[in-house]
Design a protein around this motif. Sequence first.
Motif, PDB file in Angstrom:
ATOM      1  N   CYS A  78       0.832  -1.220   0.000  1.00 62.10           N
ATOM      2  CA  CYS A  78       0.000   0.000   0.000  1.00 62.10           C
ATOM      3  C   CYS A  78       0.861   1.262   0.000  1.00 62.10           C
ATOM      4  O   CYS A  78       2.020   1.235   0.440  1.00 62.10           O
ATOM      5  N   THR A  79       0.281   2.343  -0.426  1.00 64.43           N
ATOM      6  CA  THR A  79       0.911   3.653  -0.270  1.00 64.43           C
ATOM      7  C   THR A  79       0.859   4.033   1.219  1.00 64.43           C
ATOM      8  O   THR A  79       0.173   3.371   2.016  1.00 64.43           O
ATOM      9  N   SER A  80       1.516   5.148   1.569  1.00 62.92           N
ATOM     10  CA  SER A  80       1.584   5.508   2.988  1.00 62.92           C
ATOM     11  C   SER A  80       0.216   5.882   3.565  1.00 62.92           C
ATOM     12  O   SER A  80       0.023   5.873   4.771  1.00 62.92           O
ATOM     13  N   ASN A  81      -0.750   6.202   2.664  1.00 64.97           N
ATOM     14  CA  ASN A  81      -2.087   6.509   3.200  1.00 64.97           C
ATOM     15  C   ASN A  81      -3.032   5.316   3.150  1.00 64.97           C
ATOM     16  O   ASN A  81      -4.220   5.448   3.397  1.00 64.97           O
ATOM     17  N   GLY A  82      -2.490   4.140   2.788  1.00 66.21           N
ATOM     18  CA  GLY A  82      -3.284   2.918   2.906  1.00 66.21           C
ATOM     19  C   GLY A  82      -3.926   2.443   1.620  1.00 66.21           C
ATOM     20  O   GLY A  82      -4.657   1.457   1.630  1.00 66.21           O
ATOM     21  N   PHE A  83      -3.635   3.094   0.479  1.00 69.45           N
ATOM     22  CA  PHE A  83      -4.236   2.669  -0.789  1.00 69.45           C
ATOM     23  C   PHE A  83      -3.468   1.451  -1.320  1.00 69.45           C
ATOM     24  O   PHE A  83      -2.251   1.493  -1.486  1.00 69.45           O
ATOM     25  N   GLN A  84      -4.203   0.369  -1.599  1.00 67.76           N
ATOM     26  CA  GLN A  84      -3.516  -0.861  -2.040  1.00 67.76           C
ATOM     27  C   GLN A  84      -3.076  -0.754  -3.493  1.00 67.76           C
ATOM     28  O   GLN A  84      -3.865  -0.415  -4.372  1.00 67.76           O
ATOM     29  N   ILE A  85      -1.782  -1.083  -3.738  1.00 63.78           N
ATOM     30  CA  ILE A  85      -1.265  -1.013  -5.113  1.00 63.78           C
ATOM     31  C   ILE A  85      -0.922  -2.387  -5.680  1.00 63.78           C
ATOM     32  O   ILE A  85      -0.829  -2.561  -6.882  1.00 63.78           O
ATOM     33  N   ASP A 192      -6.727  -7.850   8.234  1.00 59.68           N
ATOM     34  CA  ASP A 192      -7.183  -9.124   7.682  1.00 59.68           C
ATOM     35  C   ASP A 192      -6.060  -9.943   7.057  1.00 59.68           C
ATOM     36  O   ASP A 192      -6.245 -11.091   6.680  1.00 59.68           O
ATOM     37  N   THR A 193      -4.855  -9.361   6.924  1.00 64.59           N
ATOM     38  CA  THR A 193      -3.695 -10.055   6.343  1.00 64.59           C
ATOM     39  C   THR A 193      -2.453  -9.236   6.699  1.00 64.59           C
ATOM     40  O   THR A 193      -2.538  -8.300   7.491  1.00 64.59           O
ATOM     41  N   GLY A 194      -1.290  -9.588   6.119  1.00 65.86           N
ATOM     42  CA  GLY A 194      -0.107  -8.751   6.314  1.00 65.86           C
ATOM     43  C   GLY A 194      -0.168  -7.540   5.394  1.00 65.86           C
ATOM     44  O   GLY A 194      -0.742  -7.602   4.294  1.00 65.86           O
ATOM     45  N   TYR A 195       0.380  -6.440   5.861  1.00 66.18           N
ATOM     46  CA  TYR A 195       0.390  -5.199   5.071  1.00 66.18           C
ATOM     47  C   TYR A 195       1.800  -4.620   5.019  1.00 66.18           C
ATOM     48  O   TYR A 195       2.535  -4.685   6.023  1.00 66.18           O
ATOM     49  N   ILE A 196       2.170  -4.021   3.879  1.00 62.39           N
ATOM     50  CA  ILE A 196       3.381  -3.194   3.820  1.00 62.39           C
ATOM     51  C   ILE A 196       2.986  -1.843   3.224  1.00 62.39           C
ATOM     52  O   ILE A 196       2.302  -1.790   2.190  1.00 62.39           O
ATOM     53  N   PHE A 197       3.402  -0.787   3.905  1.00 62.83           N
ATOM     54  CA  PHE A 197       3.109   0.576   3.464  1.00 62.83           C
ATOM     55  C   PHE A 197       4.436   1.227   3.053  1.00 62.83           C
ATOM     56  O   PHE A 197       5.433   1.115   3.787  1.00 62.83           O
ATOM     57  N   PHE A 198       4.430   1.885   1.905  1.00 64.91           N
ATOM     58  CA  PHE A 198       5.662   2.495   1.402  1.00 64.91           C
ATOM     59  C   PHE A 198       5.624   4.006   1.607  1.00 64.91           C
ATOM     60  O   PHE A 198       4.749   4.695   1.072  1.00 64.91           O
ATOM     61  N   GLY A 199       6.574   4.502   2.401  1.00 57.77           N
ATOM     62  CA  GLY A 199       6.668   5.943   2.639  1.00 57.77           C
ATOM     63  C   GLY A 199       7.772   6.548   1.794  1.00 57.77           C
ATOM     64  O   GLY A 199       8.350   5.888   0.925  1.00 57.77           O
ATOM     65  N   LYS A 200       8.080   7.816   2.071  1.00 58.92           N
ATOM     66  CA  LYS A 200       9.102   8.513   1.272  1.00 58.92           C
ATOM     67  C   LYS A 200      10.517   8.094   1.666  1.00 58.92           C
ATOM     68  O   LYS A 200      11.429   8.085   0.857  1.00 58.92           O
ATOM     69  N   LYS A 201      10.727   7.762   2.936  1.00 60.50           N
ATOM     70  CA  LYS A 201      12.084   7.431   3.404  1.00 60.50           C
ATOM     71  C   LYS A 201      12.138   6.117   4.173  1.00 60.50           C
ATOM     72  O   LYS A 201      13.173   5.774   4.755  1.00 60.50           O
ATOM     73  N   ALA A 360      14.159  -0.426 -12.486  1.00 59.07           N
ATOM     74  CA  ALA A 360      14.181  -1.139 -11.189  1.00 59.07           C
ATOM     75  C   ALA A 360      12.742  -1.334 -10.729  1.00 59.07           C
ATOM     76  O   ALA A 360      12.073  -0.380 -10.360  1.00 59.07           O
ATOM     77  N   ASN A 361      12.291  -2.577 -10.777  1.00 57.09           N
ATOM     78  CA  ASN A 361      10.888  -2.863 -10.461  1.00 57.09           C
ATOM     79  C   ASN A 361      10.822  -3.787  -9.246  1.00 57.09           C
ATOM     80  O   ASN A 361      10.994  -5.006  -9.354  1.00 57.09           O
ATOM     81  N   MET A 362      10.610  -3.182  -8.075  1.00 55.83           N
ATOM     82  CA  MET A 362      10.650  -3.977  -6.824  1.00 55.83           C
ATOM     83  C   MET A 362       9.564  -5.032  -6.789  1.00 55.83           C
ATOM     84  O   MET A 362       9.798  -6.171  -6.397  1.00 55.83           O
ATOM     85  N   GLY A 363       8.352  -4.634  -7.201  1.00 53.82           N
ATOM     86  CA  GLY A 363       7.240  -5.587  -7.166  1.00 53.82           C
ATOM     87  C   GLY A 363       7.536  -6.800  -8.026  1.00 53.82           C
ATOM     88  O   GLY A 363       7.278  -7.945  -7.626  1.00 53.82           O
TER      89      GLY A 363
END
Length: 377
Positions: A78-85, A192-201, A360-363
Amino acid sequence: MSQIKKVLVVGGGIGGLSAGIALRKAGIETELVELQPEFNVYGVGIIQPSNALRALDVLGLADRCMERGSPYGPVKMCTSNGFQIAQVGTPPMGRLPVHNGISRRILHEVLLDGAADNQVTIRMGVTVDTLDNGPDYVTVTFTDGSTGRYDLVVGSDGVYSKVRRLVLGDFKPRYTGQSVWRYAFPRPAELDTGYIFFGKKTKVGLIPMTADKMYMFVVSAEGEDPKIPESELVPRMKALLAEYDAPTVRTVIDQITDPAGVIYRPLETLLLPAPWYINRVLLIGDAVHATIPQLGQGAGLAIEDAVVLSELVQTGDPLPSVLNNFMNRRYERCKMVVDASNTLGEWEQLEWKGQLPEGANMGALMGKTLGAMGAPI
Ligand SMILES: Cc1cc2nc3c(=O)[nH]c(=O)nc-3n(C[C@H](O)[C@H](O)[C@H](O)COP(=O)(O)OP(=O)(O)OC[C@H]3O[C@@H](n4cnc5c(N)ncnc54)[C@H](O)[C@@H]3O)c2cc1C
């Protein structure tokens, strides 16, 4: 029938206890020595991907881990505000889920119970002093003055392995520039599952541990000197979280109050060149392939090492073939995880500096590597 009758395992971490159980299941007399006088495993959690559960299933312990942990599906990115990508995970395997989250302390209890059920002899507060690694057996002197003679010694004594130093020489892990901050919380109903949120730093993970507990990890770049005084652990962890608007992150920030509850660790990596054995001493787990946790695979690899070793020992092949086949089955798989994890860690740090290289594509790298972990071991 196995030509290996008696084994010494050095180190009672996840890899060593798994090796002890796996070898006992193969009918091998197995002793284990652990340096610490008693286990003091911290209470944050660990991610068990499906391939780790598959290896634990061979030891008869996957169900106990799932009963005492929390099975969950793919991790939502997810983005830092919780939007799933996106979402990622290892492929589910039969009845085994994509992931299980479990407290490290509880995992240790499950492994210790497994060791007791399988009559692994464990001596605490003792380690090897000297190893005479001969062609027919290894003679070991221990720090308590006792001695023993073994067909095989398995060094599973972690990233700063003494066994490695005694038999293979002086290898040191490399600090990658990142650190991880972890903390345990009550689990909110919406997790409901594991989450990872990506911030700026930084990036932040929320991982279920039981029906009512979860842990958080925060990965940050800490530069040349990653030491943090205890008095700064709470304020600095909270400051790292300030940019996150995702409600599940925001609501727990104020619960970070106890410096002793902040499990802070600079990340280190190490991959020894093959072979990981000499004569009758073999190294497994973090002692030879310590990966940073970007793919949550380090412990799973150590458990897989144990399962593969036990399987090969049961072939009755001579020890040199067993050890050579062990390397054939383990080296490339472990290298893939260590290399991909290091690349992900490097890309994260570049992205935080606004310098992520084109292409560079992390996903994609995560998906490809975790997908490949579904292959048989
Ligand atoms: C921040 C972080 C997060 C992680 N998250 C995950 C995750 O989510 N999922 C995952 O699969 N992996 C994860 N890992 C990796 C995982 O923790 C390791 O890969 C795993 O613990 C390796 O097990 P091991 O038995 O090889 O080594 P260790 O766990 O280090 O165990 C070594 C044992 O040997 C003992 N020992 C040390 N020296 C001696 C000696 N001389 N004689 C006798 N005993 C000795 C130690 O006391 C210890 O009990 C993470 C790692 C880090 C750093």
